[in-house]
Design a protein around this motif. Sequence first.
Motif, PDB file in Angstrom:
ATOM      1  N   ARG A 197     -60.508 -29.207 -41.974  1.00  0.00           N
ATOM      2  CA  ARG A 197     -59.247 -28.541 -42.736  1.00  0.00           C
ATOM      3  C   ARG A 197     -60.492 -26.639 -42.720  1.00  0.00           C
ATOM      4  O   ARG A 197     -59.450 -26.137 -43.352  1.00  0.00           O
ATOM      5  N   HIS A 200     -59.287 -25.172 -39.405  1.00  0.00           N
ATOM      6  CA  HIS A 200     -57.497 -24.781 -39.654  1.00  0.00           C
ATOM      7  C   HIS A 200     -57.365 -23.935 -40.725  1.00  0.00           C
ATOM      8  O   HIS A 200     -57.067 -22.968 -40.381  1.00  0.00           O
ATOM      9  N   ALA A 203     -58.915 -21.006 -38.743  1.00  0.00           N
ATOM     10  CA  ALA A 203     -58.433 -20.015 -37.782  1.00  0.00           C
ATOM     11  C   ALA A 203     -57.016 -19.542 -38.334  1.00  0.00           C
ATOM     12  O   ALA A 203     -57.044 -18.405 -38.086  1.00  0.00           O
ATOM     13  N   TYR A 204     -56.233 -20.353 -39.017  1.00  0.00           N
ATOM     14  CA  TYR A 204     -54.704 -19.924 -39.711  1.00  0.00           C
ATOM     15  C   TYR A 204     -55.189 -19.712 -41.485  1.00  0.00           C
ATOM     16  O   TYR A 204     -53.328 -19.445 -41.611  1.00  0.00           O
ATOM     17  N   SER A 207     -54.989 -25.236 -43.881  1.00  0.00           N
ATOM     18  CA  SER A 207     -55.337 -26.414 -43.340  1.00  0.00           C
ATOM     19  C   SER A 207     -54.330 -27.360 -42.544  1.00  0.00           C
ATOM     20  O   SER A 207     -53.073 -26.810 -42.265  1.00  0.00           O
ATOM     21  N   TRP A 208     -54.390 -27.993 -41.503  1.00  0.00           N
ATOM     22  CA  TRP A 208     -53.694 -28.377 -40.795  1.00  0.00           C
ATOM     23  C   TRP A 208     -52.147 -29.209 -41.309  1.00  0.00           C
ATOM     24  O   TRP A 208     -51.416 -28.534 -40.551  1.00  0.00           O
ATOM     25  N   ASN A 211     -49.193 -27.641 -42.096  1.00  0.00           N
ATOM     26  CA  ASN A 211     -48.362 -26.611 -40.895  1.00  0.00           C
ATOM     27  C   ASN A 211     -46.984 -27.285 -41.173  1.00  0.00           C
ATOM     28  O   ASN A 211     -46.052 -27.138 -41.063  1.00  0.00           O
ATOM     29  N   ASN A 236     -62.645 -15.966 -42.985  1.00  0.00           N
ATOM     30  CA  ASN A 236     -61.701 -15.747 -41.493  1.00  0.00           C
ATOM     31  C   ASN A 236     -62.007 -14.544 -40.997  1.00  0.00           C
ATOM     32  O   ASN A 236     -61.374 -13.793 -39.979  1.00  0.00           O
ATOM     33  N   SER A 275     -61.627 -15.577 -37.057  1.00  0.00           N
ATOM     34  CA  SER A 275     -60.556 -16.544 -36.654  1.00  0.00           C
ATOM     35  C   SER A 275     -59.564 -16.218 -35.617  1.00  0.00           C
ATOM     36  O   SER A 275     -58.923 -17.486 -34.586  1.00  0.00           O
ATOM     37  N   GLN A 279     -58.729 -19.489 -33.295  1.00  0.00           N
ATOM     38  CA  GLN A 279     -57.746 -19.683 -32.882  1.00  0.00           C
ATOM     39  C   GLN A 279     -57.036 -19.966 -31.539  1.00  0.00           C
ATOM     40  O   GLN A 279     -56.176 -20.330 -30.972  1.00  0.00           O
ATOM     41  N   ILE A 282     -58.018 -23.394 -30.243  1.00  0.00           N
ATOM     42  CA  ILE A 282     -57.182 -24.601 -30.072  1.00  0.00           C
ATOM     43  C   ILE A 282     -56.350 -24.657 -29.612  1.00  0.00           C
ATOM     44  O   ILE A 282     -56.481 -24.655 -29.399  1.00  0.00           O
ATOM     45  N   PHE A 520     -59.475 -29.776 -29.044  1.00  0.00           N
ATOM     46  CA  PHE A 520     -59.066 -30.316 -30.292  1.00  0.00           C
ATOM     47  C   PHE A 520     -57.930 -31.232 -29.658  1.00  0.00           C
ATOM     48  O   PHE A 520     -57.580 -30.634 -28.434  1.00  0.00           O
TER      49      PHE A 520
END
Length: 521
Positions: A197, A200, A203-204, A207-208, A211, A236, A275, A279, A282, A520
């Motif tokens: 978590r 992600h 990065a985004y 958390s995963w 999505n 990030n 970040s 990204q 991944i 990943f």
Amino acid sequence: MASTTIEACNKGKMRKYSKLLEFENFASPDCHQSMCGSFRENIRIFLQDVAELEDYTVNGMPIWCILIVSEHNGVFPLYTIEETVQHSIHPFCDHCKLSGWGHHYVSKRRYHFIIPAKENRNKPLKGNFSELQNHNLHGLIHCNGYGHLICINGFKEKSIFDNGSDIMDLWDRVCTTLKAREISVSDVSKKGEMELRLIHGVAYGRSWFGNWGYKYSGGSSGVTEQKYDTAIQILNSLGLNKIINDFKNDDKGMEIKKIIDKYRELSEKPLITISDLLQYIIANPCRYESKTGDSPISFRTFVNLLAKGDCRWAARRLEHVLVVIIKLLKEHKDNNLDRKCGMSRHELREEARKSIGDTGLIDFVLKSIKSFAVNSQIIRRTINPSTRLVEFTIHDVVKEAEGLKWPISTIDSGCRYSRNKLEQAAKVVVNILKEHRDIDSMARQELRDRARECIRDTGLIDYVLKSLDNAIVGNQIVYRSRNPITKRIEFALESVTNQGSIENFEIISSTLDNEVGLEFE
């Protein structure tokens, strides 16, 4: 004796109601438009329409089975168990307490949705089904519509699924179609030693599980949603140049800079923040290797590094294991006409056990091998592109290189391309193969498409690819072969070395496996 629906189908038995549902369309809202009520009403309709009641119970609880077929995952069962207060060993839900829903009264019924592990999908469920953590999917929804995603294992070898996204898509469709009110999940997944978590999140910004609409609900003591969001935003937004500058005086500062510079070189878009970097990693799960990763170290250096590290075996025992491994790889190569054919880790391990009794020692050495040279031969650890298994290969690189050269001097007299153009195109092809060295070989069509991004003349590309067959370009040997499984032309790359330079390779890291970065699924 109890038998499952899927077991009966595999044996070809006729059942009064047994149909396979397509994975891609299963539980989609369009297929179940009649489910417009609450969850307690929809679950009854759902089980009646698509499920089949099993001929056994677990602790007095009825079980329904739904068979789902997928092009990639085959046929697998989705079991639904109806747990009532009368038959429940734990009438109060601990998951509700952890989620902050302790004010809810105990529900009269709750439904478990289970996709068992691959080795258990043909076996009846047992009474301890709720305690097992190896299910591919285990979700629970109370009759009031509140539920919990208890466990998901979509990344392991024992999983039916290729990745976790497939199984999460299925669970999300089930919850949406049945009109579940709210679903909780305790996000404890990790990638190596790192909280997934966090990766992600940086990065985004989520958390995963985000999505699929999952949001922060509660963390450890004293961590509020606002503090969590602020921490993620700070992380990030960290600039990569600042990170390089902050660590320039640290022991790992140089390696951090190399990692960042390498990914910036590979990326078509500028990487400004951490970040952006995560990204890209991944989205492009290739392994970054330091420059020493392309060049093998000497046999003696390799043994010394093994002995100096966290190792409980003497150097002479390590050397003996390596001698056995080299001998086995030579024998395997002599018995196979295909020069690129290697031995899988399991096969090499079992053969080595015949001469070495300590399997722990064998595993330690095999795990440590990256690339080393002995005499005029190089031993490498690679990933087979077809089986995705770890393999070990041995090559007489120096001997092979003596009779090879980039065939500029033998080009057709009617060739319309200049020597300079041919050399430039060849270098482009080699650079692409270097970037994808982690996949061991690359299909001709994929290599051609990548080369077109740099070279507009497809005729030039085709001519070069046709000419590159066991040829040297710079200090690289380009191999062209036909994959025996796919029947496609593939290209692979091997570094050209000589015995005099092997001893002079720079050792940057004290570890034998120079892979750094993140992988990943």
